[in-house]
Design an enzyme around this catalytic site. Structure first.
Site, mmCIF file in Angstrom:
data_model
loop_
_atom_site.group_PDB
_atom_site.id
_atom_site.type_symbol
_atom_site.label_atom_id
_atom_site.label_comp_id
_atom_site.label_asym_id
_atom_site.label_seq_id
_atom_site.Cartn_x
_atom_site.Cartn_y
_atom_site.Cartn_z
ATOM 1 N N GLN A 97 0.856 -1.189 0.000
ATOM 2 C CA GLN A 97 0.000 0.000 0.000
ATOM 3 C C GLN A 97 0.894 1.243 0.000
ATOM 4 O O GLN A 97 1.660 1.483 0.944
ATOM 5 C CB GLN A 97 -0.931 0.038 1.206
ATOM 6 C CG GLN A 97 -1.942 1.179 1.084
ATOM 7 C CD GLN A 97 -2.828 1.332 2.293
ATOM 8 O OE1 GLN A 97 -2.345 1.645 3.372
ATOM 9 N NE2 GLN A 97 -4.126 1.121 2.119
ATOM 10 N N TYR A 183 -5.634 10.972 3.969
ATOM 11 C CA TYR A 183 -4.238 11.222 3.615
ATOM 12 C C TYR A 183 -4.164 12.042 2.323
ATOM 13 O O TYR A 183 -5.180 12.540 1.843
ATOM 14 C CB TYR A 183 -3.478 9.901 3.556
ATOM 15 C CG TYR A 183 -3.443 9.231 4.913
ATOM 16 C CD1 TYR A 183 -2.820 9.858 6.002
ATOM 17 C CD2 TYR A 183 -4.058 8.001 5.139
ATOM 18 C CE1 TYR A 183 -2.816 9.281 7.263
ATOM 19 C CE2 TYR A 183 -4.049 7.412 6.400
ATOM 20 C CZ TYR A 183 -3.433 8.054 7.455
ATOM 21 O OH TYR A 183 -3.437 7.489 8.700
ATOM 22 N N ARG A 230 -7.325 2.145 -2.947
ATOM 23 C CA ARG A 230 -8.227 2.122 -1.799
ATOM 24 C C ARG A 230 -8.919 3.472 -1.656
ATOM 25 O O ARG A 230 -8.268 4.522 -1.678
ATOM 26 C CB ARG A 230 -7.466 1.802 -0.511
ATOM 27 C CG ARG A 230 -8.389 1.477 0.667
ATOM 28 C CD ARG A 230 -7.626 1.308 1.950
ATOM 29 N NE ARG A 230 -8.326 0.399 2.859
ATOM 30 C CZ ARG A 230 -8.123 0.343 4.174
ATOM 31 N NH1 ARG A 230 -7.248 1.149 4.739
ATOM 32 N NH2 ARG A 230 -8.783 -0.513 4.923
ATOM 33 N N GLY A 328 -9.334 -6.928 8.443
ATOM 34 C CA GLY A 328 -8.230 -6.243 9.075
ATOM 35 C C GLY A 328 -7.830 -6.866 10.391
ATOM 36 O O GLY A 328 -7.029 -7.799 10.444
#
Length: 373
Positions: A97, A183, A230, A328
Site C-alpha cells: 500500500q 491522507y 483504496r 483487518g
C-alpha cells in the site's frame, strides 16, 4: 466449496481464495526499514488470497508516523524483499500500500523538520504517533501544514511512479494506491480539506485531478493489472470531510473504470468503526457506486472492507456485491484466518494494547489452530 474460498484473479494477480488481508499499520519498522520480524509476520499470514501490506511511505516527505516502513531507501527495499520472498515461499501474494500522508504528520518526521504538505494550509484536527528518546511512544497533534505550490505537484507524482517501480523490483506482486482515510490524495479529493482556487481545487473534476495524475504514471510504469486503489467515501479519519460524497466518488470510480485496474478497495462506513457512518444529508449508497463503476465499463475486482464476519463475507461474494473481502484486525490475532473461516472455528481474541509497539509480542506470537490443538 464455498465461493469465498475459491481462487480468482484480480487483474494480473491470481489468488488462491477471496479472503484478503487488509493493510494494518503496526509501527515496528524503526528507521522506516522492515526487519526480520516483519518478514515472519507476513509469512505467517501468507494463506490469505492476497496480503495488502501496511501503509508504506513513498518518500521521506510522505512519512507521518514513527516506525512505519518506507519505499524510498535501499535498506527499506532490501527489508521488503525478505518479506515478499517469505510470502512467496508459502505460495502467497502480496501488494504494497503506497502512502503519502500529506498533512497527517509532524515536523519532527519531515525532511529538515519542515512543514508537512497538503492541498491546504489548514491544520488537521488529528494526531500522529511519535517515539520519545526513551523509546516509549506518544500521540501528539499533527503539525501545521503548507499548501503545495503548483510547481511541486509533478515531483510528488514522480515520487509515486518511482515508488511503484521500487515495489515491483522488491518483489511485490502489485501496489495499492492509498487514496483513503484523510491522507494526501484524499485531502485533494474532499472539499473539506481542499480549499485551493487553482486547477486542483473547486470542482470535483479539479479535486480529482491529482488522483488521476498519480494513477496515470503508476499504470504506465507497472501496468494496470498490478495496480489497485483504496477509497473511503465517508470515513472521517484525518479530519476528512465532504458534504457530497456520492457524486464525488461516483466521478472517481467512473474515471477509474478506464484503466483496467487489478482491484478497487472500498471502505464501507467509518474506517475501523461504524459501517453505517455517513457524511452529507443521506446514507452513502455503496451498491450504486459499484453499479456506476460497472456501467462505466469497469472490470476490476471489487473489494469490500470494514467489519465483515464470515457470513457477511460469504453473502457478499455469493450475491455479487463483491469479488473479494478484506479483513483487518482478525488477521492480526489469527495468522491462519482463512483456515479458521473455512472451518467456522473460533478466532483468537485481539489484545488491543499490543497492536502497536516493538518486537514480537502481540505481533508474531498469536497461535494457529494447529498450535491450539
Amino acid at each position: 466449496m464455498i465461493k469465498l474460498f475459491e481462487p480468482t484473479k484480480l487483474g494480473d494477480i491470481a489468488i488462491a481464495n477471496r479472503v484478503v488481508m487488509a493493510p494494518l499499520t503496526r509501527n515496528r519498522s524503526p528507521g522506516a526499514v522492515p526487519n526480520e520480524i516483519t518478514a515472519t509476520y507476513y509469512k505467517q499470514r501468507a494463506s490469505a488470497g492476497l496480503i495488502i501490506s501496511e501503509a508504506t511511505a513513498i518518500s521521506h516527505q510522505g512519512q507521518g508516523y514513527a516506525d512505519v516502513p518506507g519505499l524510498y531507501t535501499k535498506e527499506a527495499l532490501d527489508g521488503w524483499k525478505k518479506v515478499t520472498d517469505g510470502v512467496h515461499s508459502q505460495g502467497g501474494k502480496i501488494v504494497v500500500q503506497m502512502w503519502h500522508v500529506g498533512r497527517i504528520s509532524h515536523n519532527s518526521l519531515q525532511p529538515n523538520g519542515g512543514k508537512p504538505v497538503s492541498s491546504t494550509s489548514r491544520i488537521a484536527g488529528a494526531k500522529t504517533f511519535l517515539v520519545r528518546d526513551d523509546g516509549t511512544g506518544e500521540y501528539v497533534p499533527t503539525s501545521e501544514p503548507r499548501a503545495l505550490d503548483l510547481s511541486e505537484i509533478p515531483g510528488i507524482v514522480e515520487d509515486y511512479r518511482k515508488a511503484a517501480r521500487a515495489a515491483i523490483d522488491a518483489g511485490f506482486d502489485g501496489v495499492e494506491v492509498h487514496a483513503a482515510n484523510g491522507y494526501l490524495i484524499d485531502q485533494f479529493l474532499r472539499s473539506g480539506t481542499n480549499d485551493r482556487t487553482d486547477e486542483y481545487g473547486g470542482s470535483i473534476e479539479n479535486r480529482a485531478r491529482f488522483l488521476f495524475e498519480v494513477m496515470d504514471v503508476i499504470v504506465k510504469e507497472i501496468g494496470a493489472g498490478r495496480t489497485g486503489i483504496r477509497l473511503s467515501p465517508v470515513t472521517p479519519s484525518g479530519d476528512s470531510t465532504d458534504p457530497q460524497p456520492q457524486p464525488l466518488f461516483t466521478y472517481v470510480v467512473e474515471g477509474l473504470a478506464r484503466y483496467g485496474l487489478s482491484y478497487i478497495h472500498i471502505v464501507e462506513g467509518e474506517t475501523g468503526g461504524a459501517r453505517d457512518f455517513r457524511q452529507g444529508d443521506k446514507p452513502f449508497d455503496y451498491d450504486a457506486l459499484h453499479a456506476a463503476y460497472k456501467a462505466a465499463g469497469g472490470k476490476a475486482g471489487w473489494m469490500v472492507n470494514n467489519g465483515y464476519n464470515r457470513q457477511m463475507a460469504i453473502d457478499a461474494i455469493d450475491s455479487g456485491k463483491a469479488d473479494v473481502v478484506a479483513f483487518g484486525k482478525p488477521f492480526i490475532s489469527n495468522p491462519d484466518l482463512v483456515e479458521r473461516l473455512k472451518l467456522n472455528a473460533p478466532l483468537n481474541a485481539l489484545d488491543t494494547s499490543k497492536i502497536y509497539g516493538k518486537g514480537g509480542i502481540g505481533y508474531t506470537d498469536y497461535p494457529t489452530l494447529e498450535k491450539v490443538a
